[in-house]
Design an enzyme around this catalytic site. Structure first.
Site, PDB file in Angstrom:
ATOM      1  N   GLU A 103      60.844 -54.297 -86.760  1.00 14.38           N
ATOM      2  CA  GLU A 103      60.133 -55.135 -86.088  1.00 14.38           C
ATOM      3  C   GLU A 103      60.408 -55.066 -84.496  1.00 14.38           C
ATOM      4  OE1 GLU A 103      62.543 -55.622 -88.606  1.00 14.38           O
ATOM      5  OE2 GLU A 103      61.546 -56.763 -89.691  1.00 14.38           O
ATOM      6  N   HIS A 139      65.753 -66.384 -94.956  1.00 11.00           N
ATOM      7  CA  HIS A 139      64.252 -66.513 -95.091  1.00 11.00           C
ATOM      8  C   HIS A 139      64.145 -68.168 -94.981  1.00 11.00           C
ATOM      9  CE1 HIS A 139      65.151 -63.225 -97.771  1.00 11.00           C
ATOM     10  NE2 HIS A 139      63.771 -62.756 -97.452  1.00 11.00           N
TER      11      HIS A 139
END
Lengths: 324, 376
Positions: A60, A129
């Site tokens: 990321e 998540h």
């Protein structure tokens, strides 16, 4: 007009801007042929080629860091972070670099990139998540933070974000990806950043919310209406910069306010709304501001339906401020 | 050095430490060599003047380039006009050579109202858009993926730019180094990574930064060649960088160049290096002065007359002093700069915050003409 889900509207926005502007490039993990884990980028590689929509190595920090460089050198990158929970390796690049570049360079350099990422609970994703990290980013001057709640806004706000001269974090409520459907205009249109949307008019109580909490607040408002409490619902949709005047006008119009978000309460966005009202509209208030939020805990898995504000908890808060 | 056979264990050198030839030299024009010397000397003169200003309390902070002049001038000279130089703390001298005007350099050191960054950054955070020397943050290694992304953009736009991405040995431990090198290898972007290995990351020696004693070998993990060059040999730095820059320009992908030099001063003007390193080590490197080495070579070649270097130095110092004098007279900073350039347009909440501040500033007589309130 087509009747699209929120995720289809996101895909439509990407498609529309990629077609109009060859500098728009989409990058991220699995965004290529697979079309992203939620299919937000479906068919973009097929249509625009692997040079316009491509997979990156699994980093990321690298995704956002390279996207900043692309934006500094003439491209319009739209980076996907697969889940907002995984954005933290890129926190440095977002906070130290993208958000500060214009300021620290005296306007000589800018990083007009968009970072799209699904956020929020409701999919049984557990701690990693499901999180709602908007408050971390709203504390970062130089960044814009946008959260749509309808297909129409998802497309119009995303196009605005891509065309914006500043870096935009575009948080997509994944619980709504396929849960909401609505009319979406064909082709190019924009929804202005930094404006709120009145979801429902009402004169007794105002509920401020955004993202996946908008349909929850709407249902709670309908239930309140059955009891004779006329509830106004405001979708904030751009958290930073916030349309402060619209928030204050709405707060003054009812004198009773509920703020709803999934994220933990402490230092959450609701605290900012409460403080804003306390500073500038206290004389209009008939009741203390009520916050309905996630707990100040990590995000649970099995009990997530109790962690997330639901219609009953929002209705309870509406009743409390209405009868204060 | 040939790029076909990356000899990662061989340190490339053209001039010996005493200025004599280490190998066969390419054909150079004498005026070009002389210019290179002036660039080197300018770095040292600027550096010494800035340190003096700092000690006198006239500027706040200096990251001295002393001892590293050849590393930045040699490699920087191999970049062409359209190429970018992504920098860290100690590449400002190369920016001067590549087009950063001296008055902008000094204005940034004073962080005054003439500074193109509007005094927003602390001292020694230079930038120059005209010669593609982007603004950098103080965070270590974050510029590495930026350079890779910008090189990717150059490739996509069909430009022949090459991106020189500079960082120190400490930065090889950062996230940005790993992700930047990795992405560059996968995307085969036109970039040269220049690790200015100066022995120290503040107080941590390069031997404690990684267990790999040969930094150039790090390149192999990213599928690109890595090289070592004597960073105090300006011609070796130039030749090595030129090969790698032109290789990148030809579409052959990124490479990694470790430029081995030494930071003679502390990390910054705020650092006391005697607390953590041996005086003998420093003295050893003081004897390997890159400028003296090149000067000896040029004097023996007849490019510089004996004593000419001293008169060039005096001229450079006079130029710098004139610029310093002018920059000390910069007008005060506009207060509106507090809230400008956060976004393309000043949003309402910042206008409101500024107006509230201005009310107090005016009350205490701090506001100047032009500092007026924003319309709401």
């Amino acid at each position: 007009m087509s009747n699209l889900t929120l995720i289809q509207a996101v895909n439509d926005a990407l498609h529309t801007t990629m077609q109009a502007d060859p500098s728009v490039h989409v990058l991220g993990e699995d965004v290529g042929k697979k079309g992203g884990v939620f299919l937000a980028t479906e068919n973009l590689t097929n249509e625009f080629g692997e040079e316009r929509c491509f997979n990156t190595p699994l980093s990321e920090d690298g995704i956002v860091g390279t996207a900043i460089g692309m934006a500094m050198n003439g491209l319009k990158p739209v980076a996907e972070i697969q889940f907002q929970d995984f954005i933290f390796p890129a926190f440095d690049q977002i906070v130290s670099e993208a958000a500060k570049l214009r300021y620290r360079s005296g306007g000589q350099y800018t990083a007009p990139l968009v970072i799209r990422t699904p956020y929020g609970g409701g999919i049984r994703g557990g701690l990693y998540h499901s999180q709602s990290g908007e408050a971390y980013f709203c504390h970062t001057p130089g960044l814009k933070v946008v959260i749509p709640s309808t297909p129409h806004d998802a497309k119009g706000l995303l196009i605005s974000a891509i065309e914006d001269p500043d870096p935009v974090l575009f948080l997509e409520p994944k619980a709504l990806y396929r849960a909401v459907k609505g009319e979406v205009p064909e082709g190019h249109y924009t929804v202005d950043l930094s404006t709120v949307r009145e979801v429902r008019a009402g004169k007794d109580v105002t509920v401020f919310c955004y993202g996946a909490m908008v349909p929850v607040a709407e249902k709670a408002a309908e239930a309140a209406a059955a009891q004779g409490i006329d509830t106004r619902v405001i979708d904030l949709r751009t958290l930073l910069p916030l349309d402060e005047e619209a928030v204050l006008d709405a707060a003054r119009s009812t004198g009773r306010v509920v703020v709803v978000h999934e994220a933990p309460r402490f230092c959450g966005f609701g605290a900012e709304i409460s403080a804003l009202i306390a500073e500038h509209a206290i004389e209009y208030m008939e009741a203390p501001v009520a916050r309905v939020t996630g707990f100040d805990t990590p995000f649970p898995n099995t009990l997530e339906h109790h962690y997330l504000p639901d219609q009953r908890r929002v209705l309870d808060a509406i009743e409390r401020v209405a009868h204060y | 050095m040939t790029v076909d056979s990356p000899s990662t264990s061989i340190r490339y050198r053209l001039l010996e430490e005493d200025g004599s030839l280490a190998g066969e030299l390419p054909a150079y024009e004498d005026p070009w060599l002389r210019d290179l010397f002036v660039h080197l000397l300018r770095v040292r003169c600027v550096d010494q003047r800035m340190l003096k200003l700092q000690r006198a309390g006239r500027i706040g902070f200096v990251g001295s380039m002393l001892g590293q002049e050849a590393s930045m001038i040699g490699t920087g000279a191999a970049l062409r006009e359209q190429d970018w130089m992504w920098s860290g703390l100690r590449e400002g001298g190369a920016a001067l050579m590549r087009g950063l005007p001296l008055d902008e350099y000094v204005a940034q050191m004073f962080c005054n109202s003439n500074d193109t960054a509007k005094g927003r950054q602390m001292c020694n955070h230079l930038q120059h858009k005209g010669s593609h020397y982007p603004s950098w943050s103080s965070v270590i290694g974050t510029q590495i993926p930026h350079g890779v992304g910008a090189a990717f953009a150059a490739k996509r736009r069909g430009s022949d730019e090459v991106h020189g991405i500079y960082f120190g040995d400490g930065a090889t431990s950062s996230n940005g180094f790993h992700s930047g090198m990795n992405f560059a290898g996968v995307w085969k972007v036109p970039a040269v990574f220049v690790c200015v290995h100066n022995g120290w990351a503040i107080s941590v020696p390069s031997s404690a930064q990684t267990a790999q004693s040969d930094y150039s070998k790090k390149a192999l993990a990213y599928g690109m060649p890595g090289y070592r060059v004597d960073g105090n040999d300006v011609l070796a730095c130039y030749e090595a960088m030129k090969v790698l820059v032109e290789r990148a320009r030809a579409g052959e992908g990124p490479s990694f160049l470790v430029v081995e030099t030494y930071r003679l001063m502390g990390h910054s003007s705020s650092d006391d290096p005697t607390k953590y390193r041996d005086a003998d080590e420093v003295a050893g490197w003081e004897g390997r002065d890159p400028i003296q080495r090149f000067r000896t070579f040029l004097e023996e070649r007849g490019v510089l007359a004996v004593g000419e270097a001293d008169s060039i130095e005096a001229e450079l110092l006079a130029q710098i002093d004139a610029v310093v004098h002018a920059q000390e007279a910069a007008p005060p900073m506009a207060l509106r700069s507090l809230v400008e350039d956060v976004y393309a347009e000043v949003p309402r909440h910042l206008r409101r915050q500024y107006n509230a501040f201005l009310r107090v500033a005016e009350r205490y007589g701090e506001a100047q003409r032009g500092d007026g309130a924003f319309p709401l």
